[in-house]
Design a protein around this motif. Structure first.
Motif, PDB file in Angstrom:
ATOM      1  N   SER A 325       0.847  -1.190   0.000  1.00 42.25           N
ATOM      2  CA  SER A 325       0.000   0.000   0.000  1.00 42.25           C
ATOM      3  C   SER A 325       0.883   1.240   0.000  1.00 42.25           C
ATOM      4  N   ILE A 326       0.321   2.339  -0.486  1.00 34.32           N
ATOM      5  CA  ILE A 326       1.046   3.608  -0.555  1.00 34.32           C
ATOM      6  C   ILE A 326       0.128   4.708  -0.036  1.00 34.32           C
ATOM      7  N   ALA A 327       0.646   5.531   0.848  1.00 37.39           N
ATOM      8  CA  ALA A 327      -0.087   6.713   1.306  1.00 37.39           C
ATOM      9  C   ALA A 327       0.559   7.938   0.682  1.00 37.39           C
ATOM     10  N   THR A 328      -0.246   8.778   0.060  1.00 37.39           N
ATOM     11  CA  THR A 328       0.278   9.980  -0.580  1.00 37.39           C
ATOM     12  C   THR A 328      -0.719  11.114  -0.409  1.00 37.39           C
ATOM     13  N   ALA A 329      -0.353  12.300  -0.868  1.00 33.70           N
ATOM     14  CA  ALA A 329      -1.223  13.470  -0.736  1.00 33.70           C
ATOM     15  C   ALA A 329      -1.865  13.788  -2.080  1.00 33.70           C
ATOM     16  N   LYS A 330      -2.771  14.748  -2.065  1.00 33.70           N
ATOM     17  CA  LYS A 330      -3.575  15.057  -3.246  1.00 33.70           C
ATOM     18  C   LYS A 330      -2.736  15.449  -4.445  1.00 33.70           C
ATOM     19  N   LEU A 331      -1.669  16.221  -4.220  1.00 27.70           N
ATOM     20  CA  LEU A 331      -0.852  16.692  -5.340  1.00 27.70           C
ATOM     21  C   LEU A 331      -0.253  15.536  -6.116  1.00 27.70           C
ATOM     22  N   ALA A 332       0.257  14.539  -5.416  1.00 30.75           N
ATOM     23  CA  ALA A 332       0.943  13.424  -6.069  1.00 30.75           C
ATOM     24  C   ALA A 332       0.020  12.238  -6.363  1.00 30.75           C
ATOM     25  N   TYR A 333      -1.192  12.253  -5.858  1.00 33.70           N
ATOM     26  CA  TYR A 333      -2.074  11.076  -5.956  1.00 33.70           C
ATOM     27  C   TYR A 333      -2.289  10.587  -7.391  1.00 33.70           C
ATOM     28  N   PRO A 334      -2.656  11.446  -8.355  1.00 33.29           N
ATOM     29  CA  PRO A 334      -2.847  10.931  -9.729  1.00 33.29           C
ATOM     30  C   PRO A 334      -1.587  10.270 -10.285  1.00 33.29           C
ATOM     31  N   MET A 335      -0.417  10.850  -9.994  1.00 33.86           N
ATOM     32  CA  MET A 335       0.838  10.299 -10.480  1.00 33.86           C
ATOM     33  C   MET A 335       1.099   8.924  -9.861  1.00 33.86           C
ATOM     34  N   VAL A 368       0.386  18.747  -0.240  1.00 37.59           N
ATOM     35  CA  VAL A 368       1.709  18.185  -0.528  1.00 37.59           C
ATOM     36  C   VAL A 368       2.065  17.085   0.468  1.00 37.59           C
ATOM     37  N   THR A 369       2.868  16.119   0.018  1.00 36.12           N
ATOM     38  CA  THR A 369       3.219  14.983   0.872  1.00 36.12           C
ATOM     39  C   THR A 369       4.070  15.394   2.064  1.00 36.12           C
ATOM     40  N   GLY A 370       4.903  16.411   1.887  1.00 35.27           N
ATOM     41  CA  GLY A 370       5.799  16.811   2.958  1.00 35.27           C
ATOM     42  C   GLY A 370       5.101  17.357   4.181  1.00 35.27           C
ATOM     43  N   LEU A 391       4.071   1.925   2.116  1.00 36.49           N
ATOM     44  CA  LEU A 391       5.135   2.763   1.600  1.00 36.49           C
ATOM     45  C   LEU A 391       4.797   4.232   1.832  1.00 36.49           C
ATOM     46  N   LEU A 392       5.792   4.986   2.319  1.00 35.07           N
ATOM     47  CA  LEU A 392       5.620   6.416   2.560  1.00 35.07           C
ATOM     48  C   LEU A 392       6.748   7.193   1.898  1.00 35.07           C
ATOM     49  N   PHE A 413       4.578   4.739  14.929  1.00 35.76           N
ATOM     50  CA  PHE A 413       3.644   4.689  13.812  1.00 35.76           C
ATOM     51  C   PHE A 413       3.420   3.244  13.369  1.00 35.76           C
ATOM     52  N   GLN A 414       4.511   2.488  13.218  1.00 35.56           N
ATOM     53  CA  GLN A 414       4.412   1.091  12.789  1.00 35.56           C
ATOM     54  C   GLN A 414       3.671   0.245  13.820  1.00 35.56           C
ATOM     55  N   LYS A 415       3.930   0.477  15.098  1.00 36.04           N
ATOM     56  CA  LYS A 415       3.249  -0.283  16.151  1.00 36.04           C
ATOM     57  C   LYS A 415       1.748  -0.010  16.128  1.00 36.04           C
ATOM     58  N   THR A 416       1.384   1.239  15.863  1.00 34.02           N
ATOM     59  CA  THR A 416      -0.033   1.608  15.846  1.00 34.02           C
ATOM     60  C   THR A 416      -0.769   0.916  14.711  1.00 34.02           C
ATOM     61  N   LEU A 417      -0.157   0.893  13.533  1.00 35.39           N
ATOM     62  CA  LEU A 417      -0.812   0.286  12.370  1.00 35.39           C
ATOM     63  C   LEU A 417      -0.572  -1.209  12.248  1.00 35.39           C
ATOM     64  N   GLN A 418       0.418  -1.719  12.982  1.00 37.89           N
ATOM     65  CA  GLN A 418       0.759  -3.140  12.932  1.00 37.89           C
ATOM     66  C   GLN A 418       1.103  -3.596  11.515  1.00 37.89           C
ATOM     67  N   VAL A 419       1.907  -2.770  10.860  1.00 42.69           N
ATOM     68  CA  VAL A 419       2.360  -3.111   9.514  1.00 42.69           C
ATOM     69  C   VAL A 419       3.761  -2.529   9.326  1.00 42.69           C
ATOM     70  N   PRO A 420       4.667  -3.254   8.661  1.00 39.20           N
ATOM     71  CA  PRO A 420       5.981  -2.674   8.366  1.00 39.20           C
ATOM     72  C   PRO A 420       5.849  -1.470   7.437  1.00 39.20           C
ATOM     73  N   VAL A 421       6.685  -0.468   7.653  1.00 39.64           N
ATOM     74  CA  VAL A 421       6.687   0.732   6.820  1.00 39.64           C
ATOM     75  C   VAL A 421       8.023   0.816   6.092  1.00 39.64           C
ATOM     76  N   ASN A 422       7.970   1.105   4.798  1.00 43.00           N
ATOM     77  CA  ASN A 422       9.174   1.285   3.995  1.00 43.00           C
ATOM     78  C   ASN A 422       9.160   2.702   3.439  1.00 43.00           C
ATOM     79  N   ILE A 423      10.294   3.393   3.553  1.00 43.96           N
ATOM     80  CA  ILE A 423      10.383   4.779   3.115  1.00 43.96           C
ATOM     81  C   ILE A 423      10.933   4.839   1.690  1.00 43.96           C
ATOM     82  N   VAL A 424      10.237   5.572   0.823  1.00 43.40           N
ATOM     83  CA  VAL A 424      10.588   5.660  -0.593  1.00 43.40           C
ATOM     84  C   VAL A 424      11.309   6.972  -0.853  1.00 43.40           C
TER      85      VAL A 424
END
Length: 441
Positions: A325-335, A368-370, A391-392, A413-424
């Motif tokens: 899964s990928i979390a992104t913001a409105k600006l980058a979402y279509p891309m 923006v994602t930042g 992925l973030l 953050f990872q403990k709360t969601l119970q999923v590994p997070v990978n930074i892109v």
């Protein structure tokens, strides 16, 4: 307060000149060749000589002069407490568009520091107003050839700039730019466009004035003001709507055609946000003329798309099974959706969930994602399919520490969601590798 020109040594590189001279952590540098050292630029200028005399105060309080010869430009191998070897200069303006003034209380302290330090413009690419520069500061920039200098212009009309920066000394910007241009110091400009203030004919005036300093004023970016929901007590400024964004783009493109014909380059560029606001497609790569202002959001999306497409051509699809899964913001979402679809075509058993995170923390006008926070991401993805990894983008975290804007650590953050997070990282190849879970050459 009287300035102290003393610099504590915090590290010595093994085998370096400083190490061979017997300097140690805890010693203090007082002078080089009899000269006071204000900051890193004085230091680098003075140690470039072949004959060096250091005045050192040792930790026991004794002072020693050490004279030696070395090859020209050879580094001494010394690290000081601050990379700048001086305190950062804070901003004395009260700009009507300042983003820091629009942040809520309770965030980490460093986020509230307003820097306006020309030295950081050279070192880190920050945009500065030049309002806190004295004549001798400009002279140092010219003497040391500090470049490029990124200037937060906003407007060139003196009264308008004074009004927008709330600083009665802000009206002499063209005089300072002329002095730098006469000394052939490369510069870049920025305009944060505020509806009803520096737009329309005022933007025309700014572009016209600054273009006269080509080629030393190398480029000018125009970005829309970021309006958060925390503007109580601040100047009322409305965000641009779709039709207004299209008018801004038409205005910029009209200037680009004129300046391209006159100077051979477009000079003034619109940030990616304008195309999103206007609901128009991004231009092609040629439009951005080498991405000179990419760090200011001009062409960042187009560059990412081009990198992705080039890398995608090089890899062969297979039947690997993977779900991310990928979390992104409105600006980058279509891309990001486009990227996910293209990868799923090449890897039929790959499933990519893309989630567009609304910015409830700062307000939905922030896209923006930042500026995504951990809290907003968690609230909006916690009940969604996340697959093997979430992925973030790298800019959701502090540059030198795995912590979000709202002070949550990555591990929390990872403990709360119970999923590994990978930074892109911000490039097409790393995006592909993180999504497919494999490296390729």
């Amino acid at each position: 307060m009287k300035k102290v020109y003393e610099h504590l040594i915090t590290a010595i590189e093994e085998g370096s000149i400083a190490d061979q001279l017997g300097l140690v952590v805890g010693d203090t540098l007082l002078r080089i060749n009899g000269q006071k050292i204000e900051d890193i630029f004085d230091y680098q200028y003075l140690v470039a000589d072949e004959v060096i005399q250091l005045l050192i105060r040792h930790s026991d309080g004794t002072e020693e002069e050490i004279e030696f010869e070395k090859d020209e430009d050879m580094d001494l191998g010394i690290t000081f407490g601050s990379s700048l070897m001086d305190e950062y200069r804070s901003c004395h303006n009260k700009c009507i568009f300042c983003f820091i003034d629009q942040m809520p209380e309770g965030m980490r302290e460093t986020l509230y520091f307003k820097d306006d330090d020309t030295r950081l413009s050279f070192l880190q690419g920050n945009y500065v107003t030049l309002t806190n520069l004295k004549d001798e500061d400009l002279d140092r920039i010219i003497r040391y050839k500090l470049a490029p200098i990124n200037i937060s212009v906003q407007a060139t009309e003196p009264d308008l700039r004074r009004q927008m920066l709330n600083n009665r000394f802000a009206g002499d910007i063209l005089e300072k730019i002329k002095k730098l241009a006469d000394a052939q110091i490369p510069m870049n400009g920025q305009v944060v466009l505020c509806k009803g203030y520096n737009d329309k004919e005022h933007l025309d005036r700014t572009i016209s004035d600054l273009s006269q300093f080509l080629p030393y004023m190398e480029s000018l970016s125009v970005v829309p003001i970021g309006v958060t929901k925390f503007r109580d007590g601040l100047t009322k400024i409305d965000p641009f709507n779709r039709d207004e964004a299209r008018e801004v783009l038409d205005q910029i493109h009209s200037w680009q055609r004129k300046l391209k014909e006159q100077y051979g380059n477009r000079f003034v560029h619109a940030s990616d946000e304008w195309f999103l606001l206007a609901e128009l497609p991004l231009p092609d790569e040629e439009y951005y003329e080498g991405y000179g202002q990419i760090e200011n959001g001009v062409g960042m999306l187009r560059s990412f798309i081009s990198e992705f497409e080039a890398c995608l051509k090089e890899i062969k699809g297979d039947n690997r099974t993977r779900e991310v899964s990928i979390a992104t913001a409105k600006l980058a979402y279509p891309m990001i959706c486009y990227f996910a679809e293209e990868l799923e075509k090449k890897f039929p058993n790959l499933k990519v969930y893309v989630y567009c995170i609304k910015n409830y923390f700062f307000g939905e006008t922030i896209t923006v994602t930042g500026l995504m926070t951990a809290g907003d991401i968690i609230k909006q993805v916690k009940d969604q399919a996340l697959g093997e990894e979430l992925l973030l983008p790298e800019n959701v975290l502090k540059a030198d520490e795995p912590i979000f804007l709202d002070d949550m650590t990555l591990s929390e953050f990872q403990k709360t969601l119970q999923v590994p997070v990978n930074i892109v990282q911000s490039n097409g190849q790393d995006f592909i590798e993180k999504v497919i879970g494999d490296k390729y050459e």
